[in-house]
Design a protein around this motif. Structure first.
Motif, short mmCIF file in Angstrom:
data_model
loop_
_atom_site.label_atom_id
_atom_site.label_comp_id
_atom_site.label_asym_id
_atom_site.label_seq_id
_atom_site.Cartn_x
_atom_site.Cartn_y
_atom_site.Cartn_z
N ARG A 1 -2.45 13.76 -4.68
CA ARG A 1 -0.97 14.08 -4.22
C ARG A 1 -0.45 13.42 -5.65
O ARG A 1 0.71 14.16 -6.06
CB ARG A 1 -0.24 13.32 -3.16
CG ARG A 1 0.98 13.12 -2.92
CD ARG A 1 1.29 12.81 -1.54
NE ARG A 1 0.81 13.60 -0.45
CZ ARG A 1 1.21 13.50 0.81
NH1 ARG A 1 2.15 12.71 1.09
NH2 ARG A 1 0.98 14.55 1.79
N THR A 2 -0.77 12.31 -6.36
CA THR A 2 -0.08 12.13 -7.52
C THR A 2 -0.34 12.91 -8.71
O THR A 2 0.67 13.26 -9.51
CB THR A 2 -0.57 10.39 -7.91
OG1 THR A 2 -0.46 9.51 -6.76
CG2 THR A 2 0.30 10.06 -9.13
N ILE B 1 0.80 -1.03 -0.04
CA ILE B 1 0.01 -0.01 0.07
C ILE B 1 0.76 1.24 0.06
O ILE B 1 0.47 2.36 0.10
CB ILE B 1 -1.03 0.23 1.38
CG1 ILE B 1 -0.04 0.10 2.57
CG2 ILE B 1 -2.13 -1.26 1.15
CD1 ILE B 1 -1.10 0.41 3.87
N GLU B 2 2.12 1.17 0.01
CA GLU B 2 2.99 2.41 -0.11
C GLU B 2 3.08 2.90 -1.47
O GLU B 2 2.41 2.66 -2.44
CB GLU B 2 4.48 2.03 0.24
CG GLU B 2 4.58 1.63 2.14
CD GLU B 2 5.94 1.20 2.23
OE1 GLU B 2 6.69 0.83 1.49
OE2 GLU B 2 6.13 1.24 3.50
N SER B 3 3.86 4.07 -1.59
CA SER B 3 3.95 4.71 -2.68
C SER B 3 4.21 3.88 -3.96
O SER B 3 4.97 2.66 -4.01
CB SER B 3 5.09 5.59 -2.65
OG SER B 3 4.98 6.67 -1.76
N ARG C 1 -8.17 8.33 2.13
CA ARG C 1 -6.64 8.04 1.94
C ARG C 1 -6.62 7.65 0.33
O ARG C 1 -5.39 8.21 -0.38
CB ARG C 1 -6.20 6.71 2.73
CG ARG C 1 -5.95 7.09 4.01
CD ARG C 1 -5.80 5.70 4.87
NE ARG C 1 -5.08 6.03 6.08
CZ ARG C 1 -4.82 5.12 6.99
NH1 ARG C 1 -5.01 3.82 6.79
NH2 ARG C 1 -4.04 5.46 8.30
N ARG C 2 -7.63 7.40 -0.35
CA ARG C 2 -7.45 7.10 -1.70
C ARG C 2 -7.39 8.15 -2.55
O ARG C 2 -6.79 8.41 -3.31
CB ARG C 2 -8.89 5.87 -2.14
CG ARG C 2 -8.97 5.96 -3.70
CD ARG C 2 -8.26 5.07 -4.23
NE ARG C 2 -8.60 4.60 -5.64
CZ ARG C 2 -7.79 4.07 -6.49
NH1 ARG C 2 -6.73 3.49 -6.16
NH2 ARG C 2 -8.09 4.12 -7.69
N LEU D 1 1.08 7.67 -5.51
CA LEU D 1 2.01 7.61 -4.54
C LEU D 1 1.08 7.61 -2.97
O LEU D 1 -0.08 7.40 -2.99
CB LEU D 1 2.30 9.36 -4.38
CG LEU D 1 2.99 9.86 -5.59
CD1 LEU D 1 3.61 11.22 -5.40
CD2 LEU D 1 4.42 9.09 -5.66
N GLU D 2 1.85 7.42 -2.16
CA GLU D 2 1.03 7.26 -0.53
C GLU D 2 0.35 8.28 -0.26
O GLU D 2 1.07 9.55 -0.55
CB GLU D 2 2.32 6.62 0.35
CG GLU D 2 1.49 6.28 1.77
CD GLU D 2 2.89 5.50 2.44
OE1 GLU D 2 2.24 4.95 3.44
OE2 GLU D 2 3.96 5.88 2.50
#
Length: 242
Positions: free
Chosen positions: A217-218, A170-172, A210-211, A178-179
């Motif tokens: 962020r990406t 589930i990380e970057s 979070r999703r 990205l995470e």
């Protein structure tokens, strides 16, 4: 997973990897690290492994014979049914990423070749190298740092290396995203509060938040990745990607 590293500086590899998470995995024998000093396979009494380049030019070139002899010392000990996979760290290789890390993590053994000086005699590279990898478009003094980067990234995907194997998924770069941002105690720091949704205990809403944070962020920080991410039509619409 077993790593063999052909290098002029085995202590650099050992000191760099025998620490933290990777060091613990080595202690537990989840992964194995074997460093091979190329100088030990020099036919020169002074352990010289380099010479002037044919055609002239600045610097020195690593000779083919000691590299090949070092390779032969371990090639016969690897999996018998196939040629060992030999990764040469070079700015001329394909750029390393998480997809390649997953690909390499599926192997049982890997050999890494670290160059120095102005490079390695091309003939031995043609004979033994299966993969040319780069960690970026810049030049280092040698391949050791690059090899450690690749080994670290690959090792984290080997079952049992991480305390929580889920974290590797589930990380970057999972799903090409990205995470999401992470928070811990205290709830407020210098006037900045933890997002309320993370304190709610509502797991579905937390996962949704979070999703979306990962997607946003990406899109902002790595727009080159977002085009290949698996997004729903609703997510694309919210980001204005339709």
């Amino acid at each position: 997973m077993k790593y063999h590293v052909l290098t002029l500086f085995p202590e650099m590899i050992e000191q760099g990897l025998n620490t933290s998470i990777i060091g613990r995995a080595i202690e537990k024998e989840i992964i194995e690290l074997n460093t091979v000093d190329i100088r030990d396979y020099s036919v020169n009494k002074h352990k010289k492994v380099d010479d002037y380049p044919y055609g002239g030019g600045a610097g020195m070139v690593m000779q083919a014979e000691p590299v090949y002899r070092a390779y032969q010392s371990i090639a016969g000990t690897t999996q018998k049914d196939k040629k060992p996979r030999v990764v040469f760290l070079t700015p001329q290789g394909r750029v390393f990423n998480q997809s390649i890390a997953k690909e390499l993590a599926a192997e049982e053994e890997l050999i890494f070749l670290c160059g120095h000086y102005e490079g390695i005699d091309e003939r031995v590279l043609e004979m033994i190298v299966t993969d040319n990898l780069s960690i970026g478009d810049y030049v280092l003094t040698g391949g050791e740092l690059a090899a450690m980067v690749v080994i670290d990234a690959v090792s984290r995907l080997v079952p049992g290396v991480l305390n929580n194997d889920v974290s590797a998924e589930i990380e970057s770069f999972h799903d090409n995203l990205l995470e999401y941002p992470q928070y811990t105690r205290p709830e407020e720091f210098e006037g900045r509060k933890v997002p309320e949704v993370l304190l709610s205990g509502h797991h579905q809403k937390i996962e949704q938040w979070r999703r979306m944070q990962s997607i946003q962020r990406t899109a902002t920080r790595r727009p080159d990745l977002i085009k290949d991410a698996s997004l729903t039509e609703k997510e694309k619409k919210e980001l204005g990607l339709n």
